[in-house]
Write a protein that holds these residues in place. Structure first.
Motif, PDB file in Angstrom:
ATOM      1  N   ARG A 146     -11.009   6.349 -11.739  1.00  0.00           N
ATOM      2  CA  ARG A 146     -11.005   5.092 -12.494  1.00  0.00           C
ATOM      3  C   ARG A 146     -10.207   4.024 -11.754  1.00  0.00           C
ATOM      4  NH1 ARG A 146      -9.445   6.541 -17.846  1.00  0.00           N
ATOM      5  NH2 ARG A 146     -11.604   7.144 -18.079  1.00  0.00           N
ATOM      6  N   LEU A 147      -9.055   4.398 -11.205  1.00  0.00           N
ATOM      7  CA  LEU A 147      -8.250   3.446 -10.440  1.00  0.00           C
ATOM      8  C   LEU A 147      -8.992   2.972  -9.191  1.00  0.00           C
ATOM      9  CD1 LEU A 147      -4.645   4.900 -10.636  1.00  0.00           C
ATOM     10  CD2 LEU A 147      -5.429   2.705 -11.534  1.00  0.00           C
ATOM     11  N   ARG A 148      -9.710   3.867  -8.525  1.00  0.00           N
ATOM     12  CA  ARG A 148     -10.488   3.462  -7.351  1.00  0.00           C
ATOM     13  C   ARG A 148     -11.558   2.451  -7.726  1.00  0.00           C
ATOM     14  NH1 ARG A 148     -10.905   9.333  -4.597  1.00  0.00           N
ATOM     15  NH2 ARG A 148      -8.989   9.188  -3.398  1.00  0.00           N
ATOM     16  N   TYR A 149     -12.211   2.672  -8.841  1.00  0.00           N
ATOM     17  CA  TYR A 149     -13.239   1.744  -9.307  1.00  0.00           C
ATOM     18  C   TYR A 149     -12.630   0.373  -9.617  1.00  0.00           C
ATOM     19  CZ  TYR A 149     -16.795  -0.304 -12.317  1.00  0.00           C
ATOM     20  OH  TYR A 149     -17.704  -1.147 -12.883  1.00  0.00           O
ATOM     21  N   ILE A 150     -11.521   0.358 -10.342  1.00  0.00           N
ATOM     22  CA  ILE A 150     -10.856  -0.901 -10.693  1.00  0.00           C
ATOM     23  C   ILE A 150     -10.336  -1.596  -9.444  1.00  0.00           C
ATOM     24  CG2 ILE A 150      -8.848  -1.869 -11.887  1.00  0.00           C
ATOM     25  CD1 ILE A 150      -9.238   0.361 -13.992  1.00  0.00           C
ATOM     26  N   ALA A 151      -9.742  -0.840  -8.537  1.00  0.00           N
ATOM     27  CA  ALA A 151      -9.203  -1.414  -7.307  1.00  0.00           C
ATOM     28  C   ALA A 151     -10.300  -2.054  -6.466  1.00  0.00           C
ATOM     29  CB  ALA A 151      -8.471  -0.350  -6.493  1.00  0.00           C
ATOM     30  N   GLU A 152     -11.429  -1.399  -6.387  1.00  0.00           N
ATOM     31  CA  GLU A 152     -12.535  -1.932  -5.594  1.00  0.00           C
ATOM     32  C   GLU A 152     -13.023  -3.263  -6.166  1.00  0.00           C
ATOM     33  OE1 GLU A 152     -16.861  -0.542  -3.805  1.00  0.00           O
ATOM     34  OE2 GLU A 152     -15.814   0.720  -5.250  1.00  0.00           O
ATOM     35  N   LYS A 153     -13.073  -3.360  -7.480  1.00  0.00           N
ATOM     36  CA  LYS A 153     -13.534  -4.590  -8.119  1.00  0.00           C
ATOM     37  C   LYS A 153     -12.504  -5.710  -8.017  1.00  0.00           C
ATOM     38  CE  LYS A 153     -16.272  -4.569 -11.580  1.00  0.00           C
ATOM     39  NZ  LYS A 153     -16.886  -4.476 -12.895  1.00  0.00           N
ATOM     40  N   GLN A 154     -11.212  -5.393  -8.149  1.00  0.00           N
ATOM     41  CA  GLN A 154     -10.183  -6.419  -8.222  1.00  0.00           C
ATOM     42  C   GLN A 154      -9.563  -6.779  -6.882  1.00  0.00           C
ATOM     43  OE1 GLN A 154      -7.235  -5.316 -11.096  1.00  0.00           O
ATOM     44  NE2 GLN A 154      -8.599  -5.663 -12.820  1.00  0.00           N
ATOM     45  N   CYS A 155      -9.281  -5.799  -6.065  1.00  0.00           N
ATOM     46  CA  CYS A 155      -8.493  -6.041  -4.857  1.00  0.00           C
ATOM     47  C   CYS A 155      -9.185  -5.598  -3.575  1.00  0.00           C
ATOM     48  CB  CYS A 155      -7.160  -5.303  -4.939  1.00  0.00           C
ATOM     49  SG  CYS A 155      -6.265  -5.537  -6.459  1.00  0.00           S
ATOM     50  N   GLY A 156     -10.247  -4.867  -3.681  1.00  0.00           N
ATOM     51  CA  GLY A 156     -10.847  -4.261  -2.501  1.00  0.00           C
ATOM     52  C   GLY A 156     -10.137  -2.952  -2.193  1.00  0.00           C
ATOM     53  N   LEU A 157     -10.874  -2.004  -1.682  1.00  0.00           N
ATOM     54  CA  LEU A 157     -10.262  -0.713  -1.371  1.00  0.00           C
ATOM     55  C   LEU A 157      -9.397  -0.821  -0.126  1.00  0.00           C
ATOM     56  CD1 LEU A 157     -13.090   1.879  -2.063  1.00  0.00           C
ATOM     57  CD2 LEU A 157     -10.980   1.528  -3.339  1.00  0.00           C
ATOM     58  N   LYS A 158      -8.178  -0.366  -0.236  1.00  0.00           N
ATOM     59  CA  LYS A 158      -7.250  -0.292   0.888  1.00  0.00           C
ATOM     60  C   LYS A 158      -6.273   0.839   0.612  1.00  0.00           C
ATOM     61  CE  LYS A 158      -4.809  -4.264  -1.035  1.00  0.00           C
ATOM     62  NZ  LYS A 158      -4.296  -5.583  -0.760  1.00  0.00           N
ATOM     63  N   LEU A 159      -5.408   1.124   1.556  1.00  0.00           N
ATOM     64  CA  LEU A 159      -4.502   2.259   1.386  1.00  0.00           C
ATOM     65  C   LEU A 159      -3.278   1.938   0.536  1.00  0.00           C
ATOM     66  CD1 LEU A 159      -4.532   3.858   4.932  1.00  0.00           C
ATOM     67  CD2 LEU A 159      -5.642   4.680   2.860  1.00  0.00           C
ATOM     68  N   LEU A 160      -2.718   0.759   0.700  1.00  0.00           N
ATOM     69  CA  LEU A 160      -1.484   0.405   0.000  1.00  0.00           C
ATOM     70  C   LEU A 160      -1.676  -0.836  -0.852  1.00  0.00           C
ATOM     71  CD1 LEU A 160       1.027   0.934   2.923  1.00  0.00           C
ATOM     72  CD2 LEU A 160       0.715   2.411   0.948  1.00  0.00           C
ATOM     73  N   TYR A 161      -1.092  -0.811  -2.035  1.00  0.00           N
ATOM     74  CA  TYR A 161      -1.145  -1.929  -2.964  1.00  0.00           C
ATOM     75  C   TYR A 161       0.275  -2.347  -3.309  1.00  0.00           C
ATOM     76  CZ  TYR A 161      -5.971  -0.520  -3.451  1.00  0.00           C
ATOM     77  OH  TYR A 161      -7.267  -0.202  -3.181  1.00  0.00           O
ATOM     78  N   ASN A 162       0.487  -3.650  -3.483  1.00  0.00           N
ATOM     79  CA  ASN A 162       1.818  -4.117  -3.870  1.00  0.00           C
ATOM     80  C   ASN A 162       1.963  -4.047  -5.389  1.00  0.00           C
ATOM     81  OD1 ASN A 162       0.579  -6.435  -4.904  1.00  0.00           O
ATOM     82  ND2 ASN A 162       0.874  -7.558  -2.997  1.00  0.00           N
ATOM     83  N   TYR A 163       3.146  -4.381  -5.895  1.00  0.00           N
ATOM     84  CA  TYR A 163       3.412  -4.291  -7.328  1.00  0.00           C
ATOM     85  C   TYR A 163       2.485  -5.188  -8.140  1.00  0.00           C
ATOM     86  CZ  TYR A 163       7.721  -1.622  -6.787  1.00  0.00           C
ATOM     87  OH  TYR A 163       8.624  -0.643  -6.532  1.00  0.00           O
ATOM     88  N   GLU A 164       2.184  -6.365  -7.633  1.00  0.00           N
ATOM     89  CA  GLU A 164       1.324  -7.299  -8.354  1.00  0.00           C
ATOM     90  C   GLU A 164      -0.084  -6.724  -8.538  1.00  0.00           C
ATOM     91  OE1 GLU A 164      -0.490 -11.775  -7.864  1.00  0.00           O
ATOM     92  OE2 GLU A 164       1.366 -11.269  -6.817  1.00  0.00           O
ATOM     93  N   GLU A 165      -0.622  -6.148  -7.474  1.00  0.00           N
ATOM     94  CA  GLU A 165      -1.952  -5.545  -7.550  1.00  0.00           C
ATOM     95  C   GLU A 165      -1.955  -4.320  -8.465  1.00  0.00           C
ATOM     96  OE1 GLU A 165      -3.471  -6.814  -3.102  1.00  0.00           O
ATOM     97  OE2 GLU A 165      -2.243  -5.010  -3.362  1.00  0.00           O
ATOM     98  N   ALA A 166      -0.923  -3.495  -8.362  1.00  0.00           N
ATOM     99  CA  ALA A 166      -0.815  -2.314  -9.219  1.00  0.00           C
ATOM    100  C   ALA A 166      -0.686  -2.730 -10.682  1.00  0.00           C
ATOM    101  CB  ALA A 166       0.378  -1.460  -8.805  1.00  0.00           C
ATOM    102  N   SER A 167       0.009  -3.821 -10.916  1.00  0.00           N
ATOM    103  CA  SER A 167       0.155  -4.344 -12.267  1.00  0.00           C
ATOM    104  C   SER A 167      -1.186  -4.793 -12.835  1.00  0.00           C
ATOM    105  CB  SER A 167       1.146  -5.507 -12.243  1.00  0.00           C
ATOM    106  OG  SER A 167       1.054  -6.270 -13.396  1.00  0.00           O
ATOM    107  N   LYS A 168      -1.989  -5.457 -12.032  1.00  0.00           N
ATOM    108  CA  LYS A 168      -3.315  -5.897 -12.482  1.00  0.00           C
ATOM    109  C   LYS A 168      -4.222  -4.706 -12.785  1.00  0.00           C
ATOM    110  CE  LYS A 168      -3.488 -10.220  -9.925  1.00  0.00           C
ATOM    111  NZ  LYS A 168      -4.179 -10.923  -8.819  1.00  0.00           N
ATOM    112  N   MET A 169      -4.143  -3.675 -11.969  1.00  0.00           N
ATOM    113  CA  MET A 169      -5.008  -2.509 -12.158  1.00  0.00           C
ATOM    114  C   MET A 169      -4.646  -1.708 -13.402  1.00  0.00           C
ATOM    115  SD  MET A 169      -5.704  -0.937  -8.405  1.00  0.00           S
ATOM    116  CE  MET A 169      -4.125  -1.235  -7.624  1.00  0.00           C
ATOM    117  N   THR A 170      -3.350  -1.587 -13.684  1.00  0.00           N
ATOM    118  CA  THR A 170      -2.911  -0.715 -14.774  1.00  0.00           C
ATOM    119  C   THR A 170      -2.644  -1.447 -16.077  1.00  0.00           C
ATOM    120  OG1 THR A 170      -0.593  -0.943 -14.138  1.00  0.00           O
ATOM    121  CG2 THR A 170      -1.828   0.895 -13.177  1.00  0.00           C
ATOM    122  N   GLY A 171      -2.383  -2.741 -16.002  1.00  0.00           N
ATOM    123  CA  GLY A 171      -2.037  -3.485 -17.206  1.00  0.00           C
ATOM    124  C   GLY A 171      -0.551  -3.446 -17.519  1.00  0.00           C
ATOM    125  N   TYR A 172       0.229  -2.761 -16.687  1.00  0.00           N
ATOM    126  CA  TYR A 172       1.677  -2.743 -16.863  1.00  0.00           C
ATOM    127  C   TYR A 172       2.288  -4.012 -16.294  1.00  0.00           C
ATOM    128  CZ  TYR A 172       1.972   2.180 -18.188  1.00  0.00           C
ATOM    129  OH  TYR A 172       1.869   3.369 -18.847  1.00  0.00           O
TER     130      TYR A 172
END
Length: 69
Positions: free
Chosen positions: A14-40
């Motif tokens: 599920r996180l891979r799907y969300i990441a691909e739609k929002q940020c593009g698939l990559k190896l490392l995500y910053n806090y801002e991107e992780a926040s967008k993906m999880t809603g935290y």
């Protein structure tokens, strides 16, 4: 050998799907991107090391999925 949690694979996919739609698939995500993906909130991810355990400013999807399950 430790077993992975029951919902780990589903959460990771599920996180891979969300990441691909929002940020593009990559190896490392910053806090801002992780926040967008999880809603935290970014502060929650940063200031809650006992739950998320992120030591640096970037996180992998695998580590994020492990923290969420």
């Amino acid at each position: 050998m430790p077993r992975e949690k029951e919902l780990y694979r589903d959460t990771l996919e599920r996180l891979r799907y969300i990441a691909e739609k929002q940020c593009g698939l990559k190896l490392l995500y910053n806090y801002e991107e992780a926040s967008k993906m999880t809603g935290y909130n970014i502060g929650t991810l940063r200031n809650n090391p006992q739950r998320f355990g992120f030591q640096d400013a970037r996180v992998t999807l695998e580590r994020l999925a492990r923290a969420l399950t």
